[in-house]
Write a protein that holds these residues in place. Structure first.
Motif, short mmCIF file in Angstrom:
data_model
loop_
_atom_site.label_atom_id
_atom_site.label_comp_id
_atom_site.label_asym_id
_atom_site.label_seq_id
_atom_site.Cartn_x
_atom_site.Cartn_y
_atom_site.Cartn_z
N ARG B 124 0.83 -1.20 0.00
CA ARG B 124 0.00 0.00 0.00
C ARG B 124 0.87 1.26 0.00
N SER B 125 1.99 1.20 0.74
CA SER B 125 2.84 2.40 0.82
C SER B 125 3.49 2.71 -0.54
N LEU B 126 3.61 1.69 -1.39
CA LEU B 126 4.15 1.95 -2.73
C LEU B 126 3.08 2.54 -3.66
N GLY B 127 1.83 2.45 -3.23
CA GLY B 127 0.75 3.00 -4.05
C GLY B 127 -0.16 1.95 -4.66
N PHE B 128 0.02 0.67 -4.30
CA PHE B 128 -0.89 -0.36 -4.79
C PHE B 128 -2.25 -0.21 -4.13
N GLY B 129 -3.31 -0.41 -4.91
CA GLY B 129 -4.65 -0.41 -4.35
C GLY B 129 -4.91 -1.70 -3.58
N ALA B 130 -6.06 -1.75 -2.90
CA ALA B 130 -6.37 -2.90 -2.06
C ALA B 130 -6.40 -4.20 -2.88
N TRP B 131 -7.08 -4.18 -4.03
CA TRP B 131 -7.18 -5.41 -4.81
C TRP B 131 -5.89 -5.72 -5.54
N GLN B 132 -5.16 -4.69 -5.95
CA GLN B 132 -3.85 -4.93 -6.56
C GLN B 132 -2.93 -5.61 -5.55
N THR B 133 -2.98 -5.13 -4.30
CA THR B 133 -2.16 -5.72 -3.26
C THR B 133 -2.50 -7.20 -3.08
N ARG B 134 -3.80 -7.49 -3.10
CA ARG B 134 -4.20 -8.89 -2.97
C ARG B 134 -3.70 -9.72 -4.15
N LEU B 135 -3.86 -9.17 -5.34
CA LEU B 135 -3.51 -9.90 -6.55
C LEU B 135 -2.00 -10.18 -6.64
N TYR B 136 -1.19 -9.17 -6.39
CA TYR B 136 0.24 -9.30 -6.64
C TYR B 136 1.03 -9.77 -5.42
N ILE B 137 0.52 -9.49 -4.24
CA ILE B 137 1.32 -9.74 -3.03
C ILE B 137 0.70 -10.82 -2.15
N VAL B 138 -0.59 -10.70 -1.87
CA VAL B 138 -1.22 -11.60 -0.89
C VAL B 138 -1.48 -12.99 -1.48
N VAL B 139 -2.16 -13.03 -2.62
CA VAL B 139 -2.55 -14.32 -3.19
C VAL B 139 -1.33 -15.19 -3.56
N PRO B 140 -0.32 -14.65 -4.23
CA PRO B 140 0.83 -15.50 -4.55
C PRO B 140 1.49 -16.10 -3.31
N GLN B 141 1.59 -15.29 -2.26
CA GLN B 141 2.22 -15.81 -1.05
C GLN B 141 1.35 -16.84 -0.36
N ALA B 142 0.03 -16.59 -0.34
CA ALA B 142 -0.88 -17.54 0.28
C ALA B 142 -0.83 -18.87 -0.48
N LEU B 143 -0.79 -18.79 -1.82
CA LEU B 143 -0.71 -20.02 -2.62
C LEU B 143 0.54 -20.81 -2.28
N ARG B 144 1.66 -20.10 -2.19
CA ARG B 144 2.92 -20.77 -1.89
C ARG B 144 2.91 -21.43 -0.52
N ASN B 145 2.42 -20.66 0.47
CA ASN B 145 2.47 -21.17 1.84
C ASN B 145 1.52 -22.34 2.07
N THR B 146 0.55 -22.51 1.18
CA THR B 146 -0.43 -23.57 1.42
C THR B 146 -0.23 -24.78 0.51
N VAL B 147 0.89 -24.83 -0.19
CA VAL B 147 1.12 -25.96 -1.10
C VAL B 147 0.98 -27.31 -0.40
N PRO B 148 1.57 -27.52 0.77
CA PRO B 148 1.43 -28.84 1.40
C PRO B 148 -0.02 -29.21 1.74
N ALA B 149 -0.75 -28.26 2.32
CA ALA B 149 -2.12 -28.55 2.74
C ALA B 149 -3.04 -28.77 1.55
N VAL B 150 -2.91 -27.91 0.54
CA VAL B 150 -3.75 -28.07 -0.64
C VAL B 150 -3.35 -29.34 -1.40
N GLY B 151 -2.06 -29.65 -1.38
CA GLY B 151 -1.59 -30.89 -2.00
C GLY B 151 -2.27 -32.11 -1.40
N ASN B 152 -2.41 -32.13 -0.09
CA ASN B 152 -3.11 -33.23 0.57
C ASN B 152 -4.55 -33.33 0.09
#
Lengths: 254, 219
Positions: B124-152
């Motif tokens: 947000r401090s760089l100027g990303f909007g709320a949904w841009q932040t989710r798209l570029y920052i939040v979702v990719p990290q959430a996907l990565r961190n949940t690989v083992p659980a989703v894999g199961n």
């Protein structure tokens, strides 16, 4: 006459966390190219003040202006979102805990905002990232991932990331507080270099020596209010207020 | 008593192979849909306005509280009554996708919530909007961190896909049953099907392992 207009101006800033008043009507301004250090004990409100400049904290009262534009305007939600995003693009912020994006390489960390927010082409954004990394002395880390960097290197990348948006001002929120002592200097060096380039900066810090060295003006805050401000020489050598004296004494002895 | 005789198996392998193919197709398509829809549900539950959020939460709650078999029957046999006629294959894929999307949504939601709030603040401090932040920052990290659980979940999905045989889709179990009804050799052909599921799971686990290692490298 626009030159005399302050780059940052805060008027009567008030902020409550629940019943606690953390900012009790703060006024201060930063001229173009000026460097202001904000010091004070933990809980004095200095970080909250800094974060309210780019609206990471919403003020309950008062105004913030950036280069003649009111930051905390009252606008319909969507219009405000657009307004604040464009304002934030003009302010770089550096956090205590770096907050690099762990899923992106160093180059991508720096390039993503110029690419997605300014529509910069990928090659240009990478060239820009390299230029910014060169500035902070980390050109060789361009393809590393944040996890492979030391704390000092992470913070320098974070500075490069903020600079890549070519901000009008840089806000530093205890940029060296989370670092091992031996890594503090490399970050301070980068900040001094920025100072030499006349970047407008607001630096919230616990490091008195660095504040004295780099700042044009020092603001001492306590309990949500500005207790005393002045040139570093005056404030550190001859503080007028008893509150300032006792704080500095504790710091110099501790 | 009839003895075991596996020599009969090769003759029917082409038919079994067809079933295997459909199991793979249904599983892969459903897995992709369940991940996409799961992330969609997670984002809605976390960020959408109440008008959208509450119906989705109700839907998720209903899907979590009922058996997959019943959901498939409702989609395939039930919806026809109100004029929605979905072919068996798509009924199976939709049922599996939604059933696992609900579980994935829970995993993704937890993955998003557990991200450091400094990540959002930096964006947000760089100027990303709320949904841009989710798209570029939040979702990719959430996907990565949940690989083992989703894999199961995806391993479970592969096995549970056998349930679509109940609405007549000729996947692996269904084709084994077809062969058995012809040969009266249940043990041989159920074992063959079981072995093939096992191999599919080994492959899936290898793929997941690779993804996990790749994600691990960038931490």
């Amino acid at each position: 006459m626009t030159d005399v207009r302050p780059m940052i101006e805060v008027r009567g800033a008030r902020k409550f966390f629940g019943p606690l008043e953390v900012l009790k009507g703060i006024d201060f301004s930063v001229a173009r190219g000026q460097i202001v250090a904000v010091i004070g004990p933990s809980g004095s409100g200095k970080s909250t003040l800094l974060r309210s400049i780019n609206h990471l904290e919403t003020l309950d009262g008062g105004e913030v202006w950036l280069d003649g534009v009111k930051v905390n305007q009252t606008l319909p939600r969507r219009a405000f979102e657009k307004h604040i995003n464009s304002v934030r693009q003009q302010m770089g912020m550096v956090f205590q805990h770096f907050n690099l994006f762990p899923h992106l390489s160093v180059a991508e960390n720096i390039a993503i905002a110029p690419m997605k927010l300014k529509g910069m082409a990928k090659v240009d954004a990478r060239a820009l990232a390299l230029k910014m990394l060169d500035k902070v002395g980390l050109a060789d880390k361009i393809d590393a991932f944040p996890a492979r960097l030391s704390g000092g290197q992470k913070q320098r990348v974070a500075i490069a990331r903020a600079l890549a948006m070519q901000p009008k001002v840089m806000l530093f929120d205890e940029a060296t507080s989370a670092l091992d002592p031996e890594l503090v200097d490399e970050v301070n060096l980068v900040m001094k270099q920025l100072a030499a380039e006349h970047m407008t900066m607001v630096i919230v810090t616990h490091e008195m020596r660095f504040a004295a060295e780099v700042a044009d003006r020092v603001i001492f805050m306590a309990d949500g209010a500005v207790v005393e401000e002045g040139k570093p020489d005056d404030l550190f050598r001859n503080p007028v207020q008893e509150r300032t004296r006792s704080f500095l004494k504790k710091f110099l002895n501790g | 008593m009839q003895g075991l005789d596996f020599s009969i198996v090769p003759e029917y392998l082409p038919l079994i192979g067809k079933g295997l193919w459909w199991t793979v197709v249904i599983s892969v398509v459903s897995a992709l849909f369940s991940i996409i829809a799961g992330m969609g549900f997670a984002l809605i539950v976390l960020y959408a306005s109440p008008v959208v959020r509450y119906p989705v939460r109700l839907f998720m709650w209903l899907f979590m509280g009922t058996p997959l078999l019943l959901q498939l029957f409702l989609i395939y046999f039930g919806l026809v009554q109100i004029g929605i006629d979905i072919p068996a294959l798509w009924s199976g894929i939709i049922g599996l996708s939604l059933h696992f999307a609900v579980y994935n949504a829970d995993i993704f939601r937890a993955g998003i919530v557990s991200l450091d709030k400094g990540q959002t603040e930096a964006a947000r401090s760089l100027g990303f909007g709320a949904w841009q932040t989710r798209l570029y920052i939040v979702v990719p990290q959430a996907l990565r961190n949940t690989v083992p659980a989703v894999g199961n979940m995806m391993i479970a999905l592969l096995k549970e896909s056998s349930i679509v045989s109940m609405i007549g889709i000729a996947e692996l179990v269904h084709s084994a049953q077809l062969v058995i009804s012809e040969t009266y050799r249940p043990f041989e052909f159920y074992l063959t099907a079981a072995a093939l599921y096992y191999v599919l799971n080994l492959i899936l686990e290898a793929v997941l392992g690779r993804i996990e290692r790749k994600v691990e490298l960038s931490r």
